[in-house]
Design a protein around this motif. Structure first.
Motif, short mmCIF file in Angstrom:
data_model
loop_
_atom_site.label_atom_id
_atom_site.label_comp_id
_atom_site.label_asym_id
_atom_site.label_seq_id
_atom_site.Cartn_x
_atom_site.Cartn_y
_atom_site.Cartn_z
N VAL A 192 52.76 43.89 38.93
CA VAL A 192 52.55 43.38 40.28
C VAL A 192 51.12 42.87 40.40
O VAL A 192 50.25 43.23 39.61
CB VAL A 192 52.81 44.47 41.36
CG1 VAL A 192 54.25 44.94 41.31
CG2 VAL A 192 51.84 45.64 41.18
N VAL A 193 50.88 42.02 41.39
CA VAL A 193 49.53 41.55 41.68
C VAL A 193 48.79 42.63 42.44
O VAL A 193 49.25 43.09 43.49
CB VAL A 193 49.56 40.24 42.50
CG1 VAL A 193 48.15 39.84 42.92
CG2 VAL A 193 50.20 39.13 41.69
N GLY A 194 47.66 43.07 41.90
CA GLY A 194 46.92 44.16 42.51
C GLY A 194 46.16 43.73 43.75
O GLY A 194 45.98 42.55 44.02
N THR A 195 45.69 44.73 44.50
CA THR A 195 44.97 44.46 45.75
C THR A 195 43.46 44.41 45.54
O THR A 195 42.72 44.24 46.49
CB THR A 195 45.29 45.55 46.80
OG1 THR A 195 44.95 46.84 46.26
CG2 THR A 195 46.77 45.53 47.14
N MET A 196 43.00 44.58 44.29
CA MET A 196 41.57 44.50 44.04
C MET A 196 41.09 43.06 44.13
O MET A 196 41.91 42.12 44.22
CB MET A 196 41.27 45.11 42.67
CG MET A 196 41.40 46.63 42.68
SD MET A 196 41.43 47.33 41.04
CE MET A 196 43.04 46.79 40.48
N TYR A 197 39.78 42.85 44.05
CA TYR A 197 39.19 41.57 44.47
C TYR A 197 39.80 40.37 43.74
O TYR A 197 40.12 39.36 44.35
CB TYR A 197 37.68 41.59 44.26
CG TYR A 197 37.01 40.39 44.89
CD1 TYR A 197 36.77 40.35 46.26
CD2 TYR A 197 36.66 39.29 44.13
CE1 TYR A 197 36.19 39.25 46.84
CE2 TYR A 197 36.08 38.17 44.71
CZ TYR A 197 35.83 38.16 46.07
OH TYR A 197 35.28 37.05 46.65
N TRP A 198 39.96 40.46 42.42
CA TRP A 198 40.47 39.31 41.68
C TRP A 198 41.97 39.39 41.43
O TRP A 198 42.50 38.66 40.58
CB TRP A 198 39.70 39.12 40.37
CG TRP A 198 38.33 38.58 40.61
CD1 TRP A 198 37.14 39.22 40.43
CD2 TRP A 198 37.99 37.29 41.13
NE1 TRP A 198 36.09 38.42 40.81
CE2 TRP A 198 36.58 37.22 41.24
CE3 TRP A 198 38.75 36.18 41.53
CZ2 TRP A 198 35.91 36.11 41.72
CZ3 TRP A 198 38.08 35.06 42.01
CH2 TRP A 198 36.69 35.03 42.09
#
Length: 337
Positions: free
Chosen positions: A47-53
């Protein structure tokens, strides 16, 4: 296009510390000596993480994390962000028990840090309970994800000029220059079908080129991370050109990442991505360089080679890899270094 990467095993011995993240954005830190046991099975799809990048992160399909919080921490590591921090400071052990057990489904992710501080973020649905004076956090997957394969996969759009809002050229020494989508004249960059692990997972440049035409009017507001302040107008253009390819009008470049900010039609999710540029030299060449540095007790130059760049009329051509451009100057520089 679908990208894949082989799954990595998770072992307690590889975890220096971990951070537990809650639904409201709070987090607290658990060190290795507070981890009793960890056993996790990872789902196939990333999944696409919620961190900056927005790195690509695994989802926990099933498993558990068993911890025993200590009253006194060993060392100075106690990073946290808590809405009721005074309660934490008053009685750390009781706070962690209360936070996890009373709000037993409040954990949304855990982030594992190794000895090099590389961070792996894991997402999942949690449930906490007390077991033999320890806290047992059990996890289940988000939705109906399977765990039948040896590889993680994720489907992502190809890197195209039309979906880029702006990009940052990130250099090996942490210099950085933002380029507006209006300044991108042409782009043809191929990405590897395999993701690479740098804590979380990233796409990686295989080969290609980027052709840009700098707008001197952008330099008054252009964001940069240069050791010297960017000048305005044409002087700023010249400063950027020299940083990319040097004084001769051509040269090897040390761009090691492309930081992309996308411009989707919607506004619900602001999408960003770090795309890695690897050193074009072979692993054997890099080992030879390391051996040379150890013997000479000095740093070999150049430290990093991401490709080649040169002035092309009123534009800048940036080439990634070493197979894209049959340029005599490029070949001479590659042979030299």
């Amino acid at each position: 296009m679908e990208y894949k990467v082989k799954k990595r095993d998770i072992h307690k011995k590889d975890i220096k510390y971990l951070e537990i993240y809650f639904k409201n954005g709070d987090f607290l830190t658990i060190k290795n000596n507070e981890i009793i046991d960890i056993s996790l099975t990872l789902a196939d799809e990333l999944v696409v993480g919620t961190m900056y990048w927005n790195e690509f992160c695994p989802v926990i399909h099933s498993g558990y994390l068993k911890i025993k919080p200590l009253k006194k921490r060993q060392g100075s590591l106690d990073e946290r962000f808590l809405f009721d921090d005074q309660k934490y400071q008053k009685d750390r052990v009781q706070y962690i028990f209360d936070r996890l057990i009373q709000r037993k489904d409040s954990v949304v992710s855990i982030q594992l840090f190794n000895e090099y501080n590389h961070c792996t973020a894991l997402y999942g649905i949690s449930n906490s309970m007390v077991k033999e004076d320890n806290i047992m956090i059990t996890f289940s997957s988000i939705g109906t994800q399977s765990n039948q394969e040896k590889y993680h996969t994720i489907a992502l759009p190809e890197l195209q000029q039309s979906i880029i809002g702006r990009l940052e050229l990130d250099f090996e020494n942490c210099d950085g220059i933002y380029i507006s989508h209006k300044e991108i004249v042409e782009m043809n960059i191929s990405l590897k079908p395999e993701l690479e692990w740098y804590g979380n997972y990233y796409r990686v440049v295989q080969k290609g080129y980027l052709k840009i035409k700098l707008d001197k009017n952008e330099n008054s507001d252009r964001e940069t991370r240069l050791w010297k302040a960017l000048r305005h107008g044409k002087k700023g253009n010249k400063q950027i050109e020299r940083r990319i390819y040097g004084k001769k009008g051509y040269g090897l470049h040390d761009i090691c990442n492309l930081y992309i900010e996308y411009r989707p039609a919607g506004v619900e999710f602001y999408r960003k991505e770090c795309i890695v540029v690897n050193d074009i030299r072979t692993s054997q060449e890099l080992k030879t360089i390391q051996h040379w540095e150890a013997n000479k007790q000095e740093e070999y130059q150049p430290c990093f080679v991401g490709g080649y760049a040169k002035k092309d009329g009123d534009m800048i051509l940036i080439v990634f890899g070493k197979e894209n451009l049959n340029d005599e100057d490029y070949q001479k520089l590659l042979k030299k270094f």
